[in-house]
Scaffold this active site. Structure first.
Site, short mmCIF file in Angstrom:
data_model
loop_
_atom_site.label_atom_id
_atom_site.label_comp_id
_atom_site.label_asym_id
_atom_site.label_seq_id
_atom_site.Cartn_x
_atom_site.Cartn_y
_atom_site.Cartn_z
N CYS A 282 0.84 -1.21 0.00
CA CYS A 282 0.00 0.00 0.00
C CYS A 282 0.87 1.25 0.00
O CYS A 282 1.89 1.31 0.70
CB CYS A 282 -0.88 -0.02 1.26
SG CYS A 282 -1.88 1.44 1.48
N CYS B 21 0.11 5.57 7.47
CA CYS B 21 -1.17 5.13 8.03
C CYS B 21 -0.90 4.28 9.28
O CYS B 21 -0.01 3.43 9.28
CB CYS B 21 -1.90 4.31 6.97
SG CYS B 21 -3.42 3.56 7.57
N CYS C 244 -1.48 -0.42 9.46
CA CYS C 244 -0.63 -1.58 9.12
C CYS C 244 0.80 -1.36 9.59
O CYS C 244 1.34 -0.27 9.46
CB CYS C 244 -0.62 -1.81 7.61
SG CYS C 244 -2.15 -2.48 6.98
N CYS D 107 -6.81 1.13 0.19
CA CYS D 107 -6.58 0.31 1.38
C CYS D 107 -6.72 -1.14 0.97
O CYS D 107 -7.83 -1.63 0.74
CB CYS D 107 -7.57 0.64 2.50
SG CYS D 107 -7.32 -0.44 3.94
N GLN E 256 -16.94 -10.47 13.98
CA GLN E 256 -15.55 -10.80 13.62
C GLN E 256 -15.13 -9.94 12.44
O GLN E 256 -15.94 -9.65 11.55
CB GLN E 256 -15.42 -12.29 13.26
CG GLN E 256 -15.76 -13.25 14.39
CD GLN E 256 -14.73 -13.24 15.53
OE1 GLN E 256 -13.65 -12.66 15.42
NE2 GLN E 256 -15.09 -13.87 16.65
N PHE F 157 -19.45 -15.95 25.95
CA PHE F 157 -19.10 -14.76 25.17
C PHE F 157 -19.59 -14.95 23.73
O PHE F 157 -18.84 -14.86 22.77
CB PHE F 157 -17.58 -14.50 25.21
CG PHE F 157 -17.01 -14.38 26.60
CD1 PHE F 157 -17.02 -13.17 27.27
CD2 PHE F 157 -16.49 -15.49 27.26
CE1 PHE F 157 -16.50 -13.06 28.56
CE2 PHE F 157 -15.97 -15.40 28.54
CZ PHE F 157 -15.98 -14.18 29.19
N ASP G 174 -14.98 -17.52 23.84
CA ASP G 174 -14.40 -16.53 22.91
C ASP G 174 -14.45 -15.15 23.56
O ASP G 174 -15.24 -14.28 23.16
CB ASP G 174 -15.21 -16.54 21.59
CG ASP G 174 -14.67 -15.55 20.57
OD1 ASP G 174 -13.56 -15.03 20.75
OD2 ASP G 174 -15.38 -15.31 19.57
N CYS H 47 -8.40 -13.41 20.62
CA CYS H 47 -7.71 -12.41 19.78
C CYS H 47 -6.51 -11.85 20.53
O CYS H 47 -5.97 -10.82 20.14
CB CYS H 47 -8.66 -11.29 19.37
SG CYS H 47 -9.35 -10.42 20.79
C1 LIG Z 1 -14.56 -11.64 20.83
S1 LIG Z 1 -16.29 -11.28 21.01
C2 LIG Z 1 -16.96 -12.84 20.54
C3 LIG Z 1 -18.37 -12.83 20.05
C4 LIG Z 1 -18.83 -14.06 19.25
N1 LIG Z 1 -18.30 -15.29 19.78
C5 LIG Z 1 -18.50 -13.91 17.78
O1 LIG Z 1 -17.61 -14.63 17.29
O2 LIG Z 1 -19.12 -13.09 17.09
C6 LIG Z 1 -16.42 -11.18 22.73
C7 LIG Z 1 -17.80 -11.05 23.28
O3 LIG Z 1 -17.66 -10.94 24.70
C8 LIG Z 1 -18.71 -10.13 25.19
N2 LIG Z 1 -18.31 -9.67 26.53
C9 LIG Z 1 -17.42 -8.69 26.86
N3 LIG Z 1 -17.31 -8.62 28.20
C10 LIG Z 1 -18.13 -9.56 28.71
C11 LIG Z 1 -18.45 -9.97 30.04
N4 LIG Z 1 -17.89 -9.37 31.09
N5 LIG Z 1 -19.33 -10.97 30.22
C12 LIG Z 1 -19.90 -11.58 29.15
N6 LIG Z 1 -19.66 -11.23 27.88
C13 LIG Z 1 -18.78 -10.24 27.66
C14 LIG Z 1 -18.87 -9.06 24.15
O4 LIG Z 1 -20.18 -8.52 24.22
C15 LIG Z 1 -18.61 -9.84 22.85
O5 LIG Z 1 -19.81 -10.28 22.29
#
Ligand SMILES: C[S@@+](CC[C@H](N)C(=O)[O-])C[C@H]1O[C@@H](n2cnc3c(N)ncnc32)[C@H](O)[C@@H]1O
Length: 412
Positions: A63, A69, A72, A147, A248, A275, A343, A369
């Protein structure tokens, strides 16, 4: 600007934040392991870096904005070396928690031009609106002409938004533009500090949203336009995304993660999806497993519950709002499940991992992540008797230092 004698330095490695690291403990951006670089310092304290001996892994960045920027950091690294570096970051994070010798697979590449959500900055400078990511280390906005990371449909909006936002921003006025590409069009959320949103401005912005074919536009969290609910299809389920909900960053990485999670829960009869967000894993899983989803976001849980109600012929599935940091599922609750999907956000899920470590859950399909918090939580699980079978890095955040991963834990 002058090159001071003795200022040539050797880069030993690229550190976990993506900058080259020297023996003297200096961090030099945009350099690679094995490179010799000359650092010249200016009287004003600024400095410039010249690569005296480039690494064989150095390539031409994809890029024109690379280096300016702020989005990246690693376009100058050859693809193979770059993917290996990401894998290495996972191995290092695990080793820092004493988790050596774990099977860490080669990093799964995700193609450029696939990022489906981005938060861009806009600022009016005289007669023009400049739109882009923040410049590296500064307060300026990179005037984005291209981009290679963004989905082309989002990139195509940039010049259109530059024109359309001219009447909306005063001189030096700023806005934040969150754009998400959903299955039914772009979900846009603008933050325009100080905007009064009177009838006229609301009408103008609604016309803008209509002309740009946005599915929805919210401005300062107020709904201004909706031609269709922003929808995502996962498995046979359809979710109407609430504004500002998690998604995501790329569909391609999400599909890879869905595949891993599905394989990792195996034949489990009852699964907890912790999550869960709006259900990117819950919905595909609900076709073959009884699923209980948990997330702290009220909007996400409401959207997921509605999607589950609209699905025919699935296993029993529920979605519950719960703060899993403050009220993790306890051992006796977890013991009702054969498998858990987890997650968490970047902070990880220490409290939940501590409960899982005491539980009888046979399989844990983890997604993260953040290799550092993942490794911290993995240590807790391993100390609780789980075996970390495999970790799979995924390059969801192309050319940044961030690493996504999935992993499988099993009780011995
Ligand atoms: C990395 S995202 C994963 C969402 C889903 N698994 C996806 O792939 O789309 C993390 C999630 O954790 C939730 N989150 C953040 N803090 C939290 C908490 N204290 N208790 C429960 N969920 C929470 C957020 O709302 C979000 O939806």
């Amino acid at each position: 600007m002058s090159t001071l004698p003795g200022q040539n330095v050797q880069v030993l490695r690229v550190g976990h934040k993506g900058d080259g690291e020297t023996a003297e403990g200096m961090f030099v951006p945009f350099t690679l392991a094995g490179e010799e670089v000359a650092i010249s310092t200016g009287e004003d304290g600024s400095y410039a870096v010249e690569v005296v001996k480039p690494s064989p892994d150095r390539v031409k960045p994809a890029c024109r904005h690379f280096g300016t920027c702020g989005a990246c950091q690693l376009q100058h690294m050859a693809p193979r070396a770059y993917l290996d570096w990401k894998r290495e970051q996972v191995i290092i994070a695990l080793a820092q928690r004493g988790l050596d010798g774990i099977q860490v697979e080669p990093t799964i590449a995700i193609a450029p031009g696939t990022r489906r959500r981005a938060v861009l900055s806009a600022r009016r400078i005289r007669e023009r609106v400049v739109i882009g990511f923040q410049e590296r280390g500064g307060h300026f906005i990179n005037d984005m002409q291209e981009c290679p990371v963004l989905h082309p449909l989002l990139m195509a909006l940039v010049p259109k938004l530059q024109l359309a936002l001219e009447p909306e921003l005063p001189e030096r006025g700023q806005a934040e533009l969150a754009l998400t590409l959903t299955d039914s069009g772009v979900d846009a959320a603008f933050g325009i500090p100080g905007a009064k949103l009177d009838r006229e401005q609301r009408a103008r912005l609604a016309i803008l949203a209509d002309r740009l074919r946005f599915a929805r536009l919210t401005v300062n969290e107020e709904l201004v336009h909706q031609s269709a609910p922003p929808m995502m299809a996962w498995g046979r389920g359809q979710v109407a995304l609430p504004p500002a909900s998690f998604l995501q960053a790329t569909r391609e990485a999400e599909v890879v993660m869905q595949g891993h999670v599905t394989a990792d829960v195996g034949k489990a009869r009852k699964v907890a999806d912790l999550f869960s967000g709006c259900g990117a894993f819950t919905l595909p899983l609900a076709e073959a497993h009884a699923v209980s989803a948990f997330d702290s976001e009220e909007g996400a849980i409401a959207a997921l519950s509605q999607a589950l109600r609209g699905m025919q012929g699935i296993k029993p599935a529920t979605a519950e709002r719960r703060d899993l940091f403050r009220r993790p599922l306890l051992k006796h609750e977890l013991d009702a499940f054969d498998a858990v999907v987890i997650d968490p956000p970047r902070a990880g899920a220490r409290a939940q991992a501590e409960q899982l470590a005491k539980s009888k859950v046979a399989r844990i399909a983890a997604v993260s992540c953040n290799p550092a918090t993942f490794s911290r939580d993995a240590r807790i699980l391993v100390d609780g008797g789980y075996r970390l079978r495999v970790v799979r890095p995924i390059d969801q955040f192309l050319w940044s230092a961030h690493v996504e991963l999935t992993a499988l834990f099993e009780r011995d």
